[in-house]
Structures are given as structure tokens and as C-alpha cells.
Design an enzyme around this catalytic site. Structure first.
Site, short mmCIF file in Angstrom:
data_model
loop_
_atom_site.label_atom_id
_atom_site.label_comp_id
_atom_site.label_asym_id
_atom_site.label_seq_id
_atom_site.Cartn_x
_atom_site.Cartn_y
_atom_site.Cartn_z
N THR A 117 0.86 -1.19 0.00
CA THR A 117 0.00 0.00 0.00
C THR A 117 0.89 1.23 0.00
OG1 THR A 117 -1.66 -1.22 1.24
CG2 THR A 117 -1.81 1.19 1.29
N LYS A 240 -19.88 -3.40 13.09
CA LYS A 240 -19.84 -4.06 14.39
C LYS A 240 -19.18 -3.11 15.38
CE LYS A 240 -20.47 -8.06 16.53
NZ LYS A 240 -21.10 -7.67 17.68
N CYS A 249 -3.10 -2.23 9.08
CA CYS A 249 -3.50 -1.39 7.93
C CYS A 249 -4.28 -0.14 8.28
CB CYS A 249 -4.28 -2.24 6.94
SG CYS A 249 -3.23 -3.46 6.15
P1 NAD Z 1 4.71 -7.74 6.86
O1 NAD Z 1 5.38 -6.78 7.77
O2 NAD Z 1 3.95 -8.89 7.41
O3 NAD Z 1 5.81 -8.34 5.86
C1 NAD Z 1 6.69 -7.56 5.14
C2 NAD Z 1 7.93 -8.39 4.84
O4 NAD Z 1 8.77 -7.62 3.98
C3 NAD Z 1 8.78 -8.73 6.07
O5 NAD Z 1 8.95 -10.12 6.14
C4 NAD Z 1 10.11 -7.99 5.81
O6 NAD Z 1 11.23 -8.70 6.31
C5 NAD Z 1 10.13 -7.91 4.30
N1 NAD Z 1 11.00 -6.87 3.75
C6 NAD Z 1 11.20 -5.59 4.19
N2 NAD Z 1 12.07 -4.97 3.38
C7 NAD Z 1 12.43 -5.84 2.41
C8 NAD Z 1 13.28 -5.77 1.28
N3 NAD Z 1 13.92 -4.65 0.97
N4 NAD Z 1 13.40 -6.87 0.51
C9 NAD Z 1 12.75 -8.01 0.80
N5 NAD Z 1 11.93 -8.13 1.85
C10 NAD Z 1 11.76 -7.06 2.65
O7 NAD Z 1 3.80 -6.86 5.90
P2 NAD Z 1 2.34 -7.20 5.33
O8 NAD Z 1 1.35 -7.12 6.43
O9 NAD Z 1 2.40 -8.40 4.48
O10 NAD Z 1 2.10 -5.92 4.40
C11 NAD Z 1 2.83 -5.72 3.20
C12 NAD Z 1 2.20 -4.59 2.42
O11 NAD Z 1 0.86 -4.95 2.05
C13 NAD Z 1 2.05 -3.28 3.21
O12 NAD Z 1 2.22 -2.20 2.32
C14 NAD Z 1 0.63 -3.33 3.71
O13 NAD Z 1 0.10 -2.04 3.92
C15 NAD Z 1 -0.08 -4.01 2.56
N6 NAD Z 1 -1.29 -4.75 2.93
C16 NAD Z 1 -1.31 -5.52 4.06
C17 NAD Z 1 -2.47 -6.24 4.38
C18 NAD Z 1 -2.56 -7.08 5.63
O14 NAD Z 1 -3.65 -7.50 5.95
N7 NAD Z 1 -1.48 -7.36 6.33
C19 NAD Z 1 -3.58 -6.17 3.53
C20 NAD Z 1 -3.50 -5.40 2.39
C21 NAD Z 1 -2.35 -4.69 2.09
C1 UDX Z 2 -8.09 -4.37 6.57
C2 UDX Z 2 -9.03 -4.24 5.35
O1 UDX Z 2 -10.32 -4.76 5.68
C3 UDX Z 2 -8.45 -4.98 4.17
O2 UDX Z 2 -9.28 -4.80 3.03
C4 UDX Z 2 -7.08 -4.43 3.89
O3 UDX Z 2 -6.52 -5.11 2.81
C5 UDX Z 2 -6.19 -4.55 5.12
O4 UDX Z 2 -6.82 -3.88 6.22
P1 UDX Z 2 -7.51 -6.24 8.37
O5 UDX Z 2 -6.70 -5.16 9.00
O6 UDX Z 2 -6.93 -7.58 8.17
O7 UDX Z 2 -8.02 -5.74 6.93
O8 UDX Z 2 -8.81 -6.44 9.28
P2 UDX Z 2 -10.34 -5.98 9.24
O9 UDX Z 2 -11.19 -7.18 9.24
O10 UDX Z 2 -10.60 -4.95 8.22
O11 UDX Z 2 -10.45 -5.30 10.68
C6 UDX Z 2 -9.75 -4.12 11.01
C7 UDX Z 2 -10.09 -3.69 12.42
O12 UDX Z 2 -11.43 -3.19 12.50
C8 UDX Z 2 -10.01 -4.80 13.46
O13 UDX Z 2 -9.36 -4.28 14.62
C9 UDX Z 2 -11.44 -5.15 13.77
O14 UDX Z 2 -11.59 -5.56 15.10
C10 UDX Z 2 -12.13 -3.82 13.54
N1 UDX Z 2 -13.53 -3.96 13.10
C11 UDX Z 2 -13.83 -4.45 11.87
C12 UDX Z 2 -14.55 -3.54 13.94
O15 UDX Z 2 -14.31 -3.08 15.07
N2 UDX Z 2 -15.84 -3.64 13.51
C13 UDX Z 2 -16.17 -4.12 12.27
O16 UDX Z 2 -17.37 -4.16 11.96
C14 UDX Z 2 -15.13 -4.55 11.44
#
Ligand code: NAD
Ligand code: UDX
Length: 411
Positions: A117, A240, A249
Site C-alpha cells: 500500500t 460491528k 493497515c
Molecule cells: P509484513 O510486515 O507482514 O511483511 C513484510 C515483509 O517484507 C517482512 O517479512 C520484511 O522482512 C520484508 N521486507 C522488508 N524490506 C524488504 C526488502 N527490501 N526486501 C525483501 N523483503 C523485505 O507486511 P504485510 O502485512 O504483508 O504488508 C505488506 C504490504 O501490504 C504493506 O504495504 C501493507 O500495507 C499491505 N497490505 C497488508 C495487508 C494485511 O492484511 N497485512 C492487507 C492489504 C495490504
Molecule cells: C483491513 C481491510 O479490511 C483490508 O481490506 C485491507 O486489505 C487490510 O486492512 P484487516 O486489517 O486484516 O483488513 O482487518 P479488518 O477485518 O478490516 O479489521 C480491522 C479492524 O477493524 C479490526 O481491529 C477489527 O476488530 C475492527 N472492526 C472491523 C470492527 O471493530 N468492527 C467491524 O465491523 C469490522
């Protein structure tokens, strides 16, 4: 196709497993050597339902390494490294460092796909740095249902400078059958922030209505959510009421877009208000506990749930941890239990956690905590996630977010 995935966290690992399962050869690269070693030996560093099985099933098509040179023959490289917010601003060093590493090893005709992101304009910078074509393909998966969301998304957003590059990414996600939204890279990047901000705003909205319901006899916020959610224009999701949103995120993305918008002279006032409402949620749990229990100094309180939401071991920006901090500031002795997550607090079994304590706060919406009314007999209880049946609780010792019954209002 041969696909590289850079950053093997929640998004990168899930994407690796899902694309390998579609028959692609996947090379996953991470700078964390311990993580890579573990993965290479079949040890999955994160808890995500179904992920262990999907990684094991596709192990012959999955390779994990710290060596970027192994990406020299991939057709497409997904960047899925973390993009945290530091001091209110997006921190892009991981993306930039990954981009520079990719520039050294990728074929000239390889495509870079931005899954992390990032603020509008970042994919353009990566295109400049790397000299490769870049497509923005933001990820919308939720932790806890990440594989399901990845295989079956509501939509796939593809922002590209050229039609050809966008078509390649479209061909990768075609199997999902989801509607494809083709945009510019800047629009794709903006869609991700607008989506997260809107969802966070929905939750903050219902949490404010919950505060109001707590002051009105016979007025339960869950009924209000049901009543408004059936309006198709509103929808029942993300209504909720509870202790607020945490996770990796919503908090960082709302802050990043808010700071970005302000820097352009167009503040996002609705997003700012949602953040403010959310910042007040952890305190609400402790205030409700003090209403029934009185002073907390020297008294033992059990926090059920430390993960930021159910079905994950992720505690990043978890509201539960903020509740624990406030309880400690109040002088309470805190113990906690979570089915999967760990935290820097005394963690014990659920039974011990409850038995040892006078007060209990349910801070995470684990199904695990449904139906435990009997176990809570005699305790002061705050249901921060609306999992308990109020009719089974001693209402003189019970508070629930957004539940405004006459007895709870002291009538
Ligand atoms: P994370 O922290 O779980 O994992 C990121 C990984 O990247 C780590 O293992 C880290 O060691 C590695 N890393 C860092 N720098 C690096 C480099 N230069 N080369 C190779 N590896 C490297 O992160 P995440 O939760 O998977 O999120 C990744 C991205 O996706 C973020 O931008 C986040 O905002 C976005 N995103 C996350 C979610 C989610 O639910 N976690 C959902 C949608 C989008
Ligand atoms: C969120 C977005 O939903 C997802 O699309 C994006 O890619 C990453 O960020 P995530 O953080 O995994 O996903 O969890 P999500 O289910 O969205 O919940 C986020 C937070 O909101 C949690 O702390 C959850 O407890 C809270 N939540 C969610 C509420 O309090 N009420 C709700 O109705 C829904």
C-alpha cells in the site's frame, strides 16, 4: 509464469501460496534470513487459516531465498514489503530498497507489480528508479480470511501506464472471476486508501452511535446496525461496534493519507474525525470497567484477546494492547489470554486468566469467548466486542459496548 514475490509477510506469503497453487513457479525473497530459513524448512512464520496446508501442497513450486539474484529470470516481480507510518508519515525505505535491488537483477522486460500500500505517485517513482514497467495492484485481503479473500476478491484493481502491462497482471488474476477495475497507477493507489479510510470511518461511525446508545435505555447498537445495514446503500459489513479498529493497515493507512492530504492543502476531515473517535476507544473499555468495579489500583484484571482481531496472531496496533496499557496506568495487575497471539504481559490459560481476576475485559472478537457466561459468574465484566448474551449476565456487574438497557443505565 515465473513470479517473484518480494517481502514474505502476510500479503507476500499468501500471494506466493495462492499463485503457486495456480501453477506458477514462485520465488519468494525476504531480507529476514531467519524467516527464509524457516520457510525453506516448511515452517510458516505466521498464523493464517489454511496457509500451512497451501504452502505444503505447493512446496515444489515455491522457493524462498534472501538472494535477489534468484529473480533474474522472473516474468513478474510483486513488491509486498511493509509500508509503515512513522511519525504520521508513510515510510517508503523498504519499498525503495526493494526497488533498487530489483533494478540490479530483473530482466529489462520483467514487470514490477506494486502490491504494497503506497501513496499516489509512488509506483511512478519506482518506475523511474528501476527503469522497468510498473503496475499498481493493491491488495484488499483481510487477515484471518486472507486466502479466501485472495482467491475470491470483491474486485481486482489494476493501475497501469500501458495496456500491455495491465493485461499481464489481469491474466494472473483472471482465475478469481472477480470484476477487474482498470485504472491509472495513481487511481489504483488512491482506491486502496479510500477503501480503508471508508471502512475505518464506518466502524468509527457505529462506535459513536454505540456511545450514544449507552446513554439511552432499551437501545442496543447491534439492533441499530441491523436496521441500517439492511439498507443496500449502507450494507451490513463493518458495522460491528466495539473497542475500535487496530491492525497493520487501518491505523497506518488512515494516518498516511490524512498527512498526505493535509500536505496538499486538502485535509480529509471525515478521516481525521474517524481517527480521533478510534483513539478514544481503548479508554472506553477501562471507563466502563471502573463504572462497575470502582478503582482498579492493585486489583487484578484479565484481558481476553490480545490479537488486533479474531483468527490472527497479529498484535500490530491492537486495541487490546492499548487497553492493557491503560489498565496498568490505573495501577491494575493485568493478566491476559489469547488463543494465538502473544503480548508483553503475563499470558495464562483462559480459565486461569478469569479465575485469578476480579475484572474481565473482552478485547478481541475471538469466537472462543462466545458462550463463556458461566465461567464469568461473580466477575466484573466488560464485553468490548459484544460476544456475550446480556440476559445471562448479572447486570450489576456487567457492561457491554453500545448496550443501553435500563438496568445498565442504573434505572
Ligand atoms: P509484513 O510486515 O507482514 O511483511 C513484510 C515483509 O517484507 C517482512 O517479512 C520484511 O522482512 C520484508 N521486507 C522488508 N524490506 C524488504 C526488502 N527490501 N526486501 C525483501 N523483503 C523485505 O507486511 P504485510 O502485512 O504483508 O504488508 C505488506 C504490504 O501490504 C504493506 O504495504 C501493507 O500495507 C499491505 N497490505 C497488508 C495487508 C494485511 O492484511 N497485512 C492487507 C492489504 C495490504
Ligand atoms: C483491513 C481491510 O479490511 C483490508 O481490506 C485491507 O486489505 C487490510 O486492512 P484487516 O486489517 O486484516 O483488513 O482487518 P479488518 O477485518 O478490516 O479489521 C480491522 C479492524 O477493524 C479490526 O481491529 C477489527 O476488530 C475492527 N472492526 C472491523 C470492527 O471493530 N468492527 C467491524 O465491523 C469490522
Amino acid at each position: 509464469m515465473k513470479i517473484g514475490i518480494i517481502g514474505l509477510g502476510y500479503v507476500g506469503l499468501v500471494t506466493s501460496a495462492v499463485l503457486a497453487d495456480q501453477g506458477h513457479l514462485v520465488v519468494g525473497v525476504d531480507v529476514d534470513s531467519k524467516r527464509v530459513e524457516g520457510l525453506s524448512c516448511g515452517r510458516n512464520p505466521i498464523y493464517e487459516p489454511g496457509l500451512d496446508e497451501l504452502l505444503a501442497k505447493n512446496k515444489d513450486r515455491l522457493q524462498f531465498t534472501t538472494d535477489y539474484a534468484k529473480l533474474s529470470d522472473v516474468d513478474v516481480a510483486f513488491i509486498s514489503v511493509s509500508t509503515p507510518t512513522v511519525n504520521g508519515e508513510i515510510y517508503l525505505e523498504y519499498v525503495m530498497s526493494a526497488s533498487k535491488s530489483l533494478a540490479k537483477v530483473l530482466r529489462k522486460d520483467s514487470l514490477i507489480v506494486m502490491k504494497s500500500t503506497v501513496l499516489p505517485g509512488t509506483s511512478r517513482k519506482v518506475r523511474e528508479i528501476t527503469g522497468r514497467e510498473v503496475v499498481s495492484n493493491p491488495e484488499f485481503l483481510k487477515e484471518g480470511s486472507a486466502i479466501k479473500d485472495s482467491i475470491n476478491p470483491d474486485r481486482v484493481v489494476i493501475g497501469s501506464y500501458t495496456k500491455e502491462a495491465g493485461d499481464v497482471v489481469e491474466s494472473i488474476w483472471k482465475f478469481t472471476g472477480a470484476p477487474i477495475v482498470r485504472t491509472t497507477p495513481e487511481e489504483a493507489e488512491m482506491i486502496k486508501y479510500a477503501a480503508n479510510s471508508f471502512l475505518a470511518m464506518k466502524v468509527s461511525f457505529i462506535n459513536e452511535i454505540a456511545n450514544l446508545c449507552e446513554r439511552i435505555p432499551n437501545c442496543d447498537v447491534n439492533k441499530i446496525a441491523e436496521g441500517i445495514g439492511l439498507d443496500k446503500r449502507i450494507s451490513p459489513h463493518f458495522l460491528k461496534a466495539g473497542l475500535g479498529w487496530g491492525g497493520s493497515c487501518f491505523p497506518k493507512d488512515t494516518l498516511a493519507i490524512s498527512t498526505f492530504a493535509r500536505s496538499l492543502g486538502t485535509p480529509l476531515r471525515t478521516v481525521d474525525a474517524s481517527i480521533q473517535v478510534n483513539n478514544e476507544r481503548p479508554k472506553r473499555a477501562v471507563t466502563l470497567l471502573k463504572e462497575i468495579m470502582g478503582q482498579l489500583k492493585g486489583r487484578k484484571v484479565c484481558v481476553l484477546g490480545v490479537a488486533f482481531k479474531a483468527d490472527t496472531d497479529d498484535t500490530r496496533e491492537s486495541v487490546a494492547l492499548k487497553v492493557i496499557d491503560i489498565l496498568k496506568e490505573e495501577g491494575a495487575q493485568v493478566v491476559a489470554y489469547d488463543p494465538k497471539a502473544k503480548a508483553n504481559v503475563t499470558m495464562v490459560s483462559m480459565e486461569q486468566c478469569i479465575d485469578e481476576s476480579e475484572g474481565v475485559i473482552i478485547a478481541t472478537e475471538w469466537n472462543h469467548f462466545k458462550g463463556i457466561e458461566d465461567k464469568l459468574r461473580g466477575k466484573y465484566v466488560v464485553d468490548g466486542r459484544r460476544l456475550l448474551d446480556p440476559s445471562k449476565m448479572d447486570l450489576t456487574k456487567f457492561r457491554a459496548i453500545g448496550l443501553g438497557t435500563p438496568s445498565i443505565q442504573g434505572e
